[in-house]
Write an enzyme that holds these catalytic residues in place. Structure first.
Site, PDB file in Angstrom:
ATOM      1  N   GLU A  38       0.799  -1.240   0.000  1.00 30.97           N
ATOM      2  CA  GLU A  38       0.000   0.000   0.000  1.00 30.97           C
ATOM      3  C   GLU A  38       0.831   1.290   0.000  1.00 30.97           C
ATOM      4  O   GLU A  38       0.464   2.258   0.649  1.00 30.97           O
ATOM      5  CB  GLU A  38      -0.936   0.006   1.217  1.00 30.97           C
ATOM      6  CG  GLU A  38      -1.912  -1.152   1.204  1.00 30.97           C
ATOM      7  CD  GLU A  38      -2.660  -1.338   2.512  1.00 30.97           C
ATOM      8  OE1 GLU A  38      -3.806  -1.778   2.467  1.00 30.97           O
ATOM      9  OE2 GLU A  38      -2.096  -1.054   3.595  1.00 30.97           O
TER      10      GLU A  38
HETATM   11  C1  TNX Z   1      -4.417  -4.031   4.811  1.00 26.67           C
HETATM   12  S1  TNX Z   1      -2.893  -6.330   4.048  1.00 26.67           S
HETATM   13  C2  TNX Z   1      -3.140  -3.790   5.294  1.00 26.67           C
HETATM   14  C3  TNX Z   1      -2.974  -3.293   6.660  1.00 26.67           C
HETATM   15  C4  TNX Z   1      -4.281  -3.146   7.368  1.00 26.67           C
HETATM   16  C5  TNX Z   1      -5.183  -4.288   7.013  1.00 26.67           C
HETATM   17  C6  TNX Z   1      -6.470  -4.308   7.755  1.00 26.67           C
HETATM   18  C7  TNX Z   1      -1.722  -5.328   4.197  1.00 26.67           C
HETATM   19  C8  TNX Z   1      -0.421  -5.811   3.815  1.00 26.67           C
HETATM   20  N1  TNX Z   1      -1.988  -4.098   4.633  1.00 26.67           N
HETATM   21  O1  TNX Z   1      -2.265  -2.085   6.642  1.00 26.67           O
HETATM   22  O2  TNX Z   1      -4.028  -3.116   8.731  1.00 26.67           O
HETATM   23  O3  TNX Z   1      -5.465  -4.230   5.640  1.00 26.67           O
HETATM   24  O4  TNX Z   1      -7.163  -5.503   7.519  1.00 26.67           O
END
Ligand code: TNX
Length: 569
Positions: free
Chosen positions: A357
Site C-alpha cells: 500500500e
Molecule cells: C491491509 S494487508 C493492510 C494493513 C491493514 C489491514 C487491515 C496489508 C499488507 N496491509 O495495513 O491493517 O489491511 O485488515
C-alpha cells in the site's frame, strides 16, 4: 384422590438420582489418539494399550542440550496440573519408562505395530518410513509408557505438544487436579506439509507488551506454528529501538490508534521475545514496513519525508498516505542502518520489508526502491520477505512474497513465482484474523468478508493461487492487524478458534482435510482453553462440549479471562 399412580416409585427415584450423580462424577469423554490439532499424518490407535501416568514418573531424555530442554518443558507443562515432581533424567539409551524422549529414530516398544506410512502404502514410493525430517516425530503409547522419538529437538517439541493434547483437558490447569492422567494407546507418525507456518501480530496500530507477545508465542507453539511475524512499524507507531536512529522509538513509538500511549521494545525486550520464541521452536520474523506506512518514522526524522516536513502523529486507521523519499540517499542510509541493527539481533533467516500500500510511490520509483532494499537485505545475510505488492520488482535470490489477495488469479504474483519467488499464503478472505467472524462480532474488519471457522479452514494452500504450484508455497500465515484489537483477551478472541484452522492447513497432509472431523477435534480444545484461562470465541459452528467449571463465555462477547501466570523463560 389416589395420587399413587402419578408418584414415581422409590426405585425409579433412586435410579434417576444415580444417573444424575453419574453424570456429575463421570470423567470427561476420553481423548482419542486421532483427536489432535493439527491432524497428524498417520494414526494407529490401539485401545488395549492406554497408559496412565504414575506419580513417580521421570522424564528420560537423550543427553543433548536441546532435547533436554524439551524434556524440561514437558515436565514444566505437566507439573502444575498433576502435582507430580517429574524429574528430568539424562539417559544415553533409554529403553523404557513412563516418559521417554529420544533423539534417534527408536525401535518401537514391543507390541506396538509400526504404522505404515503413505510412502510405504504407495507401491512405487521407496522413501524410508522413518524419515522424520527437521520437524517430524513419532509417538508410541503402550501400557508401560509414552515414547517420543525425532531426528531433531524441534521434532521432539512438536511431539510434546501432541502428548499435551492426548492428556485430559485438566492438564491445562494451573493448579493440581485429582484425576487419572490417561494417554490413549497406539502409535502416531507426524511431520509437516509446509516448512513455514506462522501468525502475524501487528504491534504498531496498538502496542502489546512483552508478556502479551510471549503468551501469543505459546498459542503458536501449541498448534505447531513455527514463525511469529511481528509487524513492528506503521503509521501509528514505531515499536523497536534502533540505536543509530533513537527518535524512531522514543518519538515515533509514543502514539497508537485512538491516541493511546503506544510503546516500543528495547533491545533487551526484543531479545527476550526472540529467546522465548526460540525455546519454543518459533522463529521471529521482524517487519519494517517500507516505503509506505512510515508516518511514525517521519514524525521522528522529517529529513526522510519527501517535503522534509514532520507530519503530525497519526492515530487514525487510513492507509497509503505516507512514504519515505525514494529519491533521497538519506533514506537508504536509514534503511541500511535500521535493517542492519534488526538483522543483527534476529537469529532467524528472514527480514520482512513490507512494501504494501505505498500508493504514492509508483512505477519505477517503487520497483527501484524495492530492488535497492532487497540488496540491502541480502547484504545483512538475511532472506527478504515482502507483501505481494513487491512482485513486480526484480527477483532477489530466495525472495519470499506474502500473498494477501482475495482472488487467486494473480498474474503478477504467478510471474514472480516463475522467476523464482516462493509464497507465504495469507489470503485476506480466509486467513486474515482481523476479519469479523459474523456481522455482530464486536471488533474487527470486514473488507475481505466475514471469516467464520469454516471459511478459515476451507481452502488449500497448495492450489489456491492460479499458476503457483504447491512446491513454490513455503507455507501459510494468519495475520492479525490490530486497528480495533486492544488487549490480550481480544487477540485471543480473534485467534481462537481460527488459528488452529490455519495451523492445520500448514501442517497436515491434504488427505486429512475434513471439515466435519476438524470441528469435532477442535471442539475438544474449548475446555482446554477455558481451563488454561485463555479467552476464545465460542463459534456456533463448533460443537463445544458443555463445560462445568469454565467461565461462561457468551457467543459474541469477549470474555475477560481469569488472571494467567506471567510467562517465564
Ligand atoms: C491491509 S494487508 C493492510 C494493513 C491493514 C489491514 C487491515 C496489508 C499488507 N496491509 O495495513 O491493517 O489491511 O485488515
Amino acid at each position: 384422590m389416589d395420587l399413587s399412580a402419578h408418584r414415581p416409585a422409590a426405585a425409579e427415584l433412586a435410579r434417576a438420582a444415580e444417573l444424575t450423580a453419574g453424570e456429575l462424577l463421570a470423567p470427561p469423554a476420553p481423548v482419542r489418539l486421532g483427536d489432535v490439532v493439527p491432524a497428524p499424518e498417520q494414526v494407529r490407535p490401539d485401545p488395549t494399550a492406554d497408559f496412565t501416568l504414575p506419580a513417580d514418573a521421570a522424564v528420560r531424555v537423550s543427553p543433548d542440550p536441546d532435547a533436554r530442554d524439551v524434556a524440561e518443558q514437558l515436565a514444566e507443562l505437566l507439573r502444575p496440573a498433576t502435582g507430580y515432581p517429574l524429574p528430568v533424567v539424562l539417559e544415553a539409551t533409554a529403553t523404557g519408562g513412563p516418559l521417554v524422549l529420544t533423539l534417534a529414530a527408536a525401535t518401537p516398544p514391543a507390541g506396538v505395530p509400526r504404522p505404515r506410512t503413505a510412502a510405504e502404502d504407495a507401491p512405487s514410493a521407496g522413501a524410508c518410513a522413518e524419515e522424520l525430517g527437521a520437524e517430524g516425530y513419532r509417538l508410541d503409547v503402550t501400557p508401560t509408557g509414552v515414547r517420543i522419538s525425532a531426528d531433531t529437538a524441534t521434532g521432539l517439541f512438536h511431539g510434546v505438544q501432541t502428548l499435551r493434547q492426548l492428556l485430559p483437558a485438566a492438564v491445562e490447569s494451573p493448579s493440581p487436579v485429582a484425576t487419572r492422567w490417561v494417554v490413549p494407546g497406539g502409535a502416531l507418525v507426524d511431520r509437516p506439509r509446509f516448512p513455514y507456518r506462522g501468525a502475524m501480530l501487528d504491534v504498531s496500530r496498538h502496542f502489546f507488551g512483552v508478556a502479551d507477545v510471549l503468551r501469543v508465542i505459546d498459542h503458536l507453539a501449541r498448534y505447531k506454528l513455527n514463525h511469529l511475524h511481528l509487524h513492528l512499524t506503521d503509521d501509528q507507531g514505531w515499536r523497536i529501538a534502533v540505536d543509530s536512529w533513537p527518535a524512531l522509538a522514543t518519538v515515533g513509538g509514543a502514539t497508537e490508534v485512538d491516541g493511546g500511549p503506544g510503546g516500543f521494545y528495547t533491545d533487551a525486550d526484543y531479545r527476550r521475545i526472540v529467546r522465548y520464541a526460540a525455546r519454543r521452536h518459533v522463529t521471529v520474523v521482524p517487519e519494517i514496513d517500507l516505503p509506505g506506512h512510515t508516518n511514525a518514522a517521519l514524525t521522528a526524522y522529517p529529513e526522510l519525508a519527501p517535503d522534509r516536513v514532520a507530519p503530525p502523529p497519526y492515530t487514525g486507521t487510513e492507509v497509503g498516505f505516507s512514504y519515505v523519499d525514494p529519491a533521497s540517499e538519506r533514506t537508504y542510509d536509514f534503511v541500511a542502518d535500521v535493517l542492519g541493527e534488526v538483522a543483527a539481533r534476529t537469529p532467524g533467516p528472514w527480514l520482512h520489508i513490507g512494501g504494501d500500500e505505498a500508493f504514492k510511490v509508483k512505477g519505477a520509483a517503487y520497483t527501484g526502491f524495492v530492488e535497492r532494499v532487497q540488496r540491502i537485505v541480502a547484504g545483512t545475510g538475511k532472506t527478504v520477505v515482502g507483501w505481494h505488492q513487491i512482485a513486480p520488482a526484480g527477483h532477489a535470490e530466495g525472495r519470499v512474497l506474502q500473498w494477501w489477495g482475495t482472488d487467486g488469479d494473480d498474474l503478477v504474483v504467478a510471474e514472480a513465482v516463475r522467476r523464482g519467488a516462493r509464497l507465504i499464503l495469507s489470503p485476506g478472505n480466509h486467513a486474515y484474523l482481523d476479519m469479523k467472524y459474523a456481522p455482530d462480532t464486536p471488533i474487527g474488519h470486514d473488507w475481505a468478508g466475514l471469516i467464520d471457522v469454516r471459511r478459515a479452514y476451507d481452502w488449500d494452500p497448495g492450489t489456491h493461487v492460479t499458476g503457483v504450484p504447491a512446491d513454490a508455497v513455503l507455507g501459510v500465515e494468519a495475520p492479525l492487524w490490530t486497528e480495533s484489537v486492544t488487549t490480550l483477551a481480544e487477540i485471543e478472541f480473534m485467534f481462537l478458534p481460527r488459528l488452529p484452522a490455519i495451523a492445520e492447513l500448514g501442517w497436515s497432509p491434504r488427505t486429512t482435510h475434513d471439515w466435519a472431523r476438524f470441528r469435532e477435534r477442535l471442539a475438544g480444545h474449548g475446555p482446554r482453553w477455558a481451563t488454561a484461562g485463555i479467552a476464545f470465541h465460542r463459534a456456533p459452528e463448533i460443537p463445544w462440549p458443555a463445560e462445568r467449571d469454565a467461565a461462561d463465555t457468551p457467543p459474541t462477547g469477549i470474555p475477560t479471562p481469569p488472571a494467567t501466570p506471567t510467562p517465564t523463560g
